[in-house]
Design a protein around this motif. Sequence first.
Motif, PDB file in Angstrom:
ATOM      1  N   LEU A   6     122.608 -36.149 -33.401  1.00  6.22           N
ATOM      2  CA  LEU A   6     124.044 -36.364 -33.319  1.00  6.22           C
ATOM      3  C   LEU A   6     124.344 -37.826 -33.664  1.00  6.22           C
ATOM      4  N   TYR A   8     127.296 -40.663 -33.950  1.00  2.44           N
ATOM      5  CA  TYR A   8     128.646 -40.904 -33.434  1.00  2.44           C
ATOM      6  C   TYR A   8     129.335 -42.029 -34.219  1.00  2.44           C
ATOM      7  N   LYS A  44     130.255 -32.205 -39.985  1.00  2.00           N
ATOM      8  CA  LYS A  44     131.043 -32.970 -39.013  1.00  2.00           C
ATOM      9  C   LYS A  44     131.848 -32.029 -38.134  1.00  2.00           C
ATOM     10  N   THR A  48     132.023 -36.229 -34.711  1.00  2.00           N
ATOM     11  CA  THR A  48     130.585 -36.463 -34.633  1.00  2.00           C
ATOM     12  C   THR A  48     129.926 -35.844 -35.858  1.00  2.00           C
ATOM     13  N   LYS A 165     122.345 -42.188 -25.562  1.00  2.00           N
ATOM     14  CA  LYS A 165     122.519 -42.647 -26.936  1.00  2.00           C
ATOM     15  C   LYS A 165     121.682 -43.903 -27.196  1.00  2.00           C
TER      16      LYS A 165
END
Length: 390
Positions: A6, A8, A44, A48, A165
Amino acid sequence: MKEILLAYQGEMSLKGLNRAAFESVLLKTMRRRLKSLGEFKIYKAQSTMYAEPGEGVDVDAAEERLSKIFGIAALSRAAVCAKDFDEIRKTAVEYLRVPLCLARTFKVSAKRSDKAFPMNSMQIARELGGVLLAAYPHLKVDVHHPEVNVTVEIRDFAAYVHGGKRPGAGGLPVSTSGKAMMMLSGGIDSPVAAYLMAKRGLSLACVHFASPPYTSERARAKVLTLAERLTPYTGNLDVYVVPYTAVQEHLRDNAPDVLFTVLMRRSMLRIANLLCAKEEAQAVITGESLAQVASQTLWAIACTDAAQTLPVLRPCIGMDKTEIMELARRIDTYETSILPYEDCCTIFTPPHPKTKPQLGEIEAAEAAMPGLAALEARAAGEAERIAVHL
């Protein structure tokens, strides 16, 4: 267990009506950078970017490549499961086994984009925290400074479980801000400047000035290695190697000694401008830092910029040498930059260059060298274009 990456957004999320254009460039960049690793489904949703690997793909390598793409503010490597709490519980216990076994503290964060999910974010975090404490009784909860931030994201397609993250490269996708010509020497500063302007979304071409026999083939190879070290951030680069010996000798033999460095910088900028026209670049970038050397005083910079009309971008202008060196180490250019192969900027340097030159005296010195423009045009025309690939 199925894994996914993922990516961001950061600054891009602040864009207005043109946000879709930035996102489109970022998706294309992700596809190009990951293509050689295998098959990926890249798309997308909810601001994200998703990179879904096919069978047998090296996810570690993919994560490392994505971490160097400008426009990605943060990354997560996550396990995918059904939007069912029992599945989420099982996935978290199994997928995060290694980091949780090694940690002493953790917390659970939950984000529920799909409001149809029957538990809210606080309920998910509380229930999953209890499950993990039972599975790993050595752990303690620390909501302020946890060693592992167990995160659950309930999104449109599935639930995603990960250990938090990691920072991305940030900035804007390369090419979204236009194109510029980077004056790439063999020193520490210019590769850092290239990195910083690529981070602001500029696509780059590079120009390097070579003066054989005063500069060696090893100096040229060093610069091409620096360009190669930059490509994980900038993408593929074209490097123009300009044969600068005749121009430099003409300046040495005909210019006042104390003005040589500024006259050389002006000459290089004019040649860079000619190459900008060929590359359709809208600016020139240098690695100059204010007052670092005699050619980088305010007076010298003003005289240098007056040689041509394009904007000259100097991202390192307010940085001291220590800051530049630290960034060079982080982007893996420092060790190459300090190799002892001289570039042409360091030859013929006068012992006492003038630090406060005036534009009038600079232009008068150039007027006394009527053959200079022709030599510069010839050097630009004979520049060798070398493609440096990622």
